[in-house]
Design an enzyme around this catalytic site. Structure first.
Site, mmCIF file in Angstrom:
data_model
loop_
_atom_site.group_PDB
_atom_site.id
_atom_site.type_symbol
_atom_site.label_atom_id
_atom_site.label_comp_id
_atom_site.label_asym_id
_atom_site.label_seq_id
_atom_site.Cartn_x
_atom_site.Cartn_y
_atom_site.Cartn_z
ATOM 1 N N HIS A 16 38.233 25.911 33.986
ATOM 2 C CA HIS A 16 38.914 27.200 33.526
ATOM 3 C C HIS A 16 38.593 27.438 32.188
ATOM 4 O O HIS A 16 38.240 28.719 31.669
ATOM 5 C CB HIS A 16 40.319 27.108 33.574
ATOM 6 C CG HIS A 16 41.212 26.921 34.937
ATOM 7 N ND1 HIS A 16 42.003 25.851 35.241
ATOM 8 C CD2 HIS A 16 40.995 27.902 36.144
ATOM 9 C CE1 HIS A 16 42.372 25.977 36.572
ATOM 10 N NE2 HIS A 16 41.540 27.367 37.093
ATOM 11 N N LYS A 40 51.242 29.332 46.034
ATOM 12 C CA LYS A 40 50.971 27.852 46.286
ATOM 13 C C LYS A 40 52.265 27.199 45.442
ATOM 14 O O LYS A 40 52.814 27.556 44.385
ATOM 15 C CB LYS A 40 49.752 27.370 45.708
ATOM 16 C CG LYS A 40 48.394 28.281 45.911
ATOM 17 C CD LYS A 40 47.326 27.578 45.150
ATOM 18 C CE LYS A 40 46.164 28.527 45.345
ATOM 19 N NZ LYS A 40 45.240 28.348 44.216
ATOM 20 N N ARG A 88 33.135 29.817 42.029
ATOM 21 C CA ARG A 88 32.410 28.420 42.541
ATOM 22 C C ARG A 88 31.482 28.647 43.546
ATOM 23 O O ARG A 88 30.500 29.423 43.772
ATOM 24 C CB ARG A 88 33.430 27.475 42.732
ATOM 25 C CG ARG A 88 33.846 26.980 41.166
ATOM 26 C CD ARG A 88 35.383 26.046 41.506
ATOM 27 N NE ARG A 88 36.285 27.115 42.288
ATOM 28 C CZ ARG A 88 37.482 26.763 42.149
ATOM 29 N NH1 ARG A 88 38.099 25.734 41.812
ATOM 30 N NH2 ARG A 88 38.325 27.598 42.654
ATOM 31 N N SER A 126 42.115 22.520 40.423
ATOM 32 C CA SER A 126 43.225 22.070 40.160
ATOM 33 C C SER A 126 43.667 20.986 40.905
ATOM 34 O O SER A 126 44.226 19.978 40.752
ATOM 35 C CB SER A 126 44.184 23.415 39.665
ATOM 36 O OG SER A 126 43.913 24.068 38.802
HETATM 37 P P1 ADP Z 1 44.517 31.037 41.583
HETATM 38 O O1 ADP Z 1 45.547 30.303 42.367
HETATM 39 O O2 ADP Z 1 44.781 32.363 41.147
HETATM 40 O O3 ADP Z 1 43.253 31.131 42.319
HETATM 41 P P2 ADP Z 1 43.411 28.964 39.908
HETATM 42 O O4 ADP Z 1 44.119 28.363 38.530
HETATM 43 O O5 ADP Z 1 43.094 28.100 40.843
HETATM 44 O O6 ADP Z 1 44.268 30.222 40.386
HETATM 45 O O7 ADP Z 1 41.923 29.885 39.464
HETATM 46 C C1 ADP Z 1 41.981 30.800 38.518
HETATM 47 C C2 ADP Z 1 40.617 31.138 38.412
HETATM 48 O O8 ADP Z 1 39.595 30.397 38.140
HETATM 49 C C3 ADP Z 1 39.896 31.695 39.885
HETATM 50 O O9 ADP Z 1 39.288 32.697 39.742
HETATM 51 C C4 ADP Z 1 39.104 30.252 40.170
HETATM 52 O O10 ADP Z 1 38.129 30.836 41.032
HETATM 53 C C5 ADP Z 1 38.661 30.009 38.903
HETATM 54 N N1 ADP Z 1 38.265 28.560 38.739
HETATM 55 C C6 ADP Z 1 39.152 27.634 38.926
HETATM 56 N N2 ADP Z 1 38.372 26.420 38.692
HETATM 57 C C7 ADP Z 1 36.882 26.758 38.386
HETATM 58 C C8 ADP Z 1 35.773 26.103 38.052
HETATM 59 N N3 ADP Z 1 35.586 24.798 38.073
HETATM 60 N N4 ADP Z 1 34.617 26.810 37.586
HETATM 61 C C9 ADP Z 1 34.921 28.251 37.519
HETATM 62 N N5 ADP Z 1 35.922 28.937 37.873
HETATM 63 C C10 ADP Z 1 36.993 28.051 38.248
#
Ligand code: ADP
Length: 157
Positions: A16, A40, A88, A126
């Site tokens: 992030h 979630k 990703r 995460s």
């Molecule tokens: P959500 O539950 O809204 O998907 P996340 O916190 O899991 O929220 O992810 C927020 C954004 O960050 C999403 O667009 C996700 O694809 C991106 N993201 C999460 N981890 C990574 C990573 N390792 N590299 C690039 N983008 C990421």
């Protein structure tokens, strides 16, 4: 130009943070928005997640905000035209594609912009860090120290 980066950040990772750094260099008014919508079941409360985002971005030119509800409500209320997401692997694409089309129905003026992950963080999520933390694994390459501390606290290790 104004843009937001919505997500659940449970917890924020270097994946992030990399997106935040890169996007905040492109957009001069950039806000990370914690979407607290219970899609979630989160490990961390909204306050805990917000605090970790603030700490992780304190040296960057970004704002941090919290929204209890849907992305479309937030963007309408604040007149946001651009939202950033990270991509990703192919699974992200399918999910993001579906979400973007659904959001467009509700909010045709919103454009989604996608930032490709840095190769180092291709498999980082995460959920992965929560799993590693649960089993006492090495976390320092995936999250900042204060996030690691919070994870260890949660899993009492
Ligand atoms: P959500 O539950 O809204 O998907 P996340 O916190 O899991 O929220 O992810 C927020 C954004 O960050 C999403 O667009 C996700 O694809 C991106 N993201 C999460 N981890 C990574 C990573 N390792 N590299 C690039 N983008 C990421």
């Amino acid at each position: 130009m104004k843009a937001i980066y919505p997500g659940s950040f449970d917890p924020i990772t270097y994946g992030h943070i990399d997106i935040i750094k890169r996007a905040s260099e492109v957009f001069d008014d950039f806000t990370v928005v914690l979407m607290n919508n219970m899609r979630k079941k989160p490990l961390f409360s909204a306050d805990e997640r917000l605090e970790m985002i603030k700490e992780a971005t304190k040296n960057l030119n970004v704002k941090v905000d919290l929204h209890n509800g849907l992305l479309v409500q937030y963007v309408k209320e604040k007149e946001i035209k651009i939202a950033i997401r990270g991509l990703r692997a192919v699974e992200d694409f399918e999910y993001e594609f579906e979400m973007a089309l659904a959001n467009r129905e509700m909010c045709p003026n919103l454009e989604m912009i996608y930032f490709m992950t840095d190769i180092r963080f291709l498999f980082l999520s995460s959920s992965m860090v929560k799993e590693i933390a649960q089993f006492g694994g090495e976390l320092k390459q995936w999250v900042p120290q204060m996030v690691e501390d919070k994870l260890r606290e949660k899993f009492q290790m």
